[in-house]
Scaffold this active site. Sequence first.
Site, PDB file in Angstrom:
ATOM      1  N   GLU A 286      20.650 -47.676 -28.303  1.00 63.53           N
ATOM      2  CA  GLU A 286      20.881 -46.274 -27.970  1.00 63.53           C
ATOM      3  C   GLU A 286      22.360 -45.916 -28.014  1.00 63.53           C
ATOM      4  OE1 GLU A 286      18.373 -44.370 -27.960  1.00 63.53           O
ATOM      5  OE2 GLU A 286      17.064 -46.107 -28.101  1.00 63.53           O
ATOM      6  N   GLU A 287      23.228 -46.880 -27.763  1.00 64.60           N
ATOM      7  CA  GLU A 287      24.661 -46.591 -27.762  1.00 64.60           C
ATOM      8  C   GLU A 287      25.237 -46.534 -29.170  1.00 64.60           C
ATOM      9  OE1 GLU A 287      26.783 -45.761 -25.546  1.00 64.60           O
ATOM     10  OE2 GLU A 287      25.886 -46.222 -23.601  1.00 64.60           O
TER      11      GLU A 287
END
Length: 810
Positions: free
Chosen positions: A674-675
């Site tokens: 997600e990052e």
Amino acid sequence: MATGAIFVGEVVRRTRSWWREGAAVRSGMMLVPLRVMVGALAAAMATCNTPSSSPPSLSATAPAATQESAPPASPPERRFDPDVVRPNPAAPVGQILLALSNGEAERAEAIANQVLPDAPEETRTELYWLAARAALESGAPARAHATLAHVTTPTEGAEHPLAPWARLLRARIMMEGDAALAAEEVAPLTELDWAGRDDARDLQAAAWVEAGEVERAEPLLRALLAESSASSARASVALPLAQLLAQRDEVDAKVEAIRLLRRVATRAPLSSAAREAEERLPALLAALPPERRRDLREPTPEEAFARAEALSSAMRWDDAEAAFHEVAQRAEDDGLQCQARYQEGRAIYYRRQRGRAAQHLAGVARDCAQEEVRAWSRYLAGKAYAASGDHELARQQYGLLEEQTPGHSLADDARYRGALLLGEDGDEDAMVERLRTLPSTYPGGDMHGHARFMLAWRARRAGQREEALAHLEGALAEGTQEDREDLHGRAAYWRAVLLLELERPDEAREAWTELVETHPLSYYAQQALVRLSELSPAAAESARARWGSRGDASITFAWREDFDTPAFGRALALLEVGAIEEAKQELAYVRERSSAADDELRWVEASLYDRAGAYPEAVYLTRRFLDAFLTAPPTDDHYARWRIAYPRAYADVIERAAQDRPVPAELIFAIAREESSFRADAVSVAQAYGLTQLIVPTARRFAQRVDLRATPSTLTQPATNVTIGAEFMSWLWQRYPDNPVVLPAAYNAGQGAVDRWIDERPDQRLDVWVEEIPYDETRRYTRRVLQSWGIYAWLNGAELPRLRPALPSR
């Protein structure tokens, strides 16, 4: 693998002959980092069957059938297996790729030279390619040039799929010593209809300029420039054409050269080409008559605006603000001035200077009559005022947006945000009225589902459960507009909660079970299983069983004509040697010319990137184009598609970091996905670095605990970044030991904010608490990470993390 599958060896062998027929691929011949290969090299090459023979009807004559003979067997279905590009870490090619990915270019070249004398024919060309690449990275272009000759030399009368790329690279190397020879080398590639043709033409034109063949260079450069988008820098054409024109005595030629240099400097201001253009400009300006020099001393407002846009696109907000401010001061055209003022305010907003942004943007909206500029200025001004805590002025901006630009797509967004502010300020009646009338006021808007959900949320909080239920059922009937991944199933989940609270448990159980089936592994499906477990463990187990048994990660594709193209064969060859950027261009070429460029072809592309270790590209494709897979559970053949979207990238690094820490590897995978989408060299506008997106101060704090150095450079090294990131996650995990599922919120917004939200609402259930996280970004991020954590846990071991309903104690 099913009998009859065809593998890369056959495709590559065919491509050697196809190349002679003139098909090829787009390539800039960029040498790209091989760090993306690390994760892929951690897995062994899958065992492949021998390539299939030609169909029986073409390759053999069957004996005459008799009355007693069995009917002829159908020819096996031809299928393609993307595992053919998976690197084998035990083989020389895999060892060389690993050495290159670790920055050990000399060692990589030594391995290649050691094994080349005895290497089998089918891998010798790939080894030469990698040896040449290693030589280049070691700073030995002459050695690379000589080695590449082995790649371009035909074998058994056929060129290898890597040959055109090698020839283009040889020509680039020649440019440093003999431009005329470089032009001769690249000439055959300019005559072919392939996607790398423009790159070859660019190089040929630049070589002619360097060699002094002006009469040949200028028409080609002008043709290439005419084919380019006016918004692009096109430095590879503009710079050599400017060089050619600058050598002439005519003033008009020098003026044109200045315009070309300005094009490069303003449209790609952060590039080395822009710096070169800026360095050339003073001498050219000095050669002009004084009156012309005055006119051209500064970029035009339009050129300056293009530069500011490029800085904004690169998220260089400080520089963009200054650049747009300069344009606004200089522009005489009202439209350009208003555009520049709005963009200046937007840059201030994204610099997080909300108060200053709000005042600036409100002024732009007041002064500028253009609907687009006015609407966006009002909208961002409203958001900035709200973030600064001035709800009255925020509502005023939203109201003016509705009043002045009611037909704009942002009008219903303004209505929605203004209504929420009324609710936060205690005027529930006014909030409800504005949300209630939103769908009828803006029938074509995209905020209906959100408005109905918020009406339901407020009604539930006020104890008006029947009313809340009616709102959610209305949203489900007319469309929830849950288009973001983290929202899938939200209305259905809270409808079931209301049914349970209204003492209708059978209906609630049925609704949650349906949600688990229709949105498998989504954040809300995982929460639904928690609720079902409380209601009936048997019901939860039954619902979970609908996801089926875990499949395996193998995937094959029905044969299609795209696989018979030379471009596809070269893409496979490039992926095998870690040339990801060139392979991307090849596959794009295939897709653009496909007679059936459907989702399945995108899946082929994504699977190839996944097998080659290009995880960011695979994740991007599944998110951007292929998210329909989320509606089917990861069972049987479908498991492989989930695995491509949620890969075990950098598995060795992540699992090693999790070994001695309480943080599960699946959560580290989730946060990295997600990052950064597993892009090891990712750098955000906030100067967060690497796989887990660490800012330097935080990284230094936790790096000390693991005896590592945290710098912008080291944080782009996967092992360093993940180790420090896992140490930070471990610290957060231990801060909330009785319910660490709040960790994603703390990772995003900081532990101070999470502590405050827990203290303010200590008795809320986790699902309610997440829904009421006040920061939009953190709320969305928390749902996404919890969803990904559950997906990784399920894909890896058919288990889900425990989402405890009670918040951690403080």
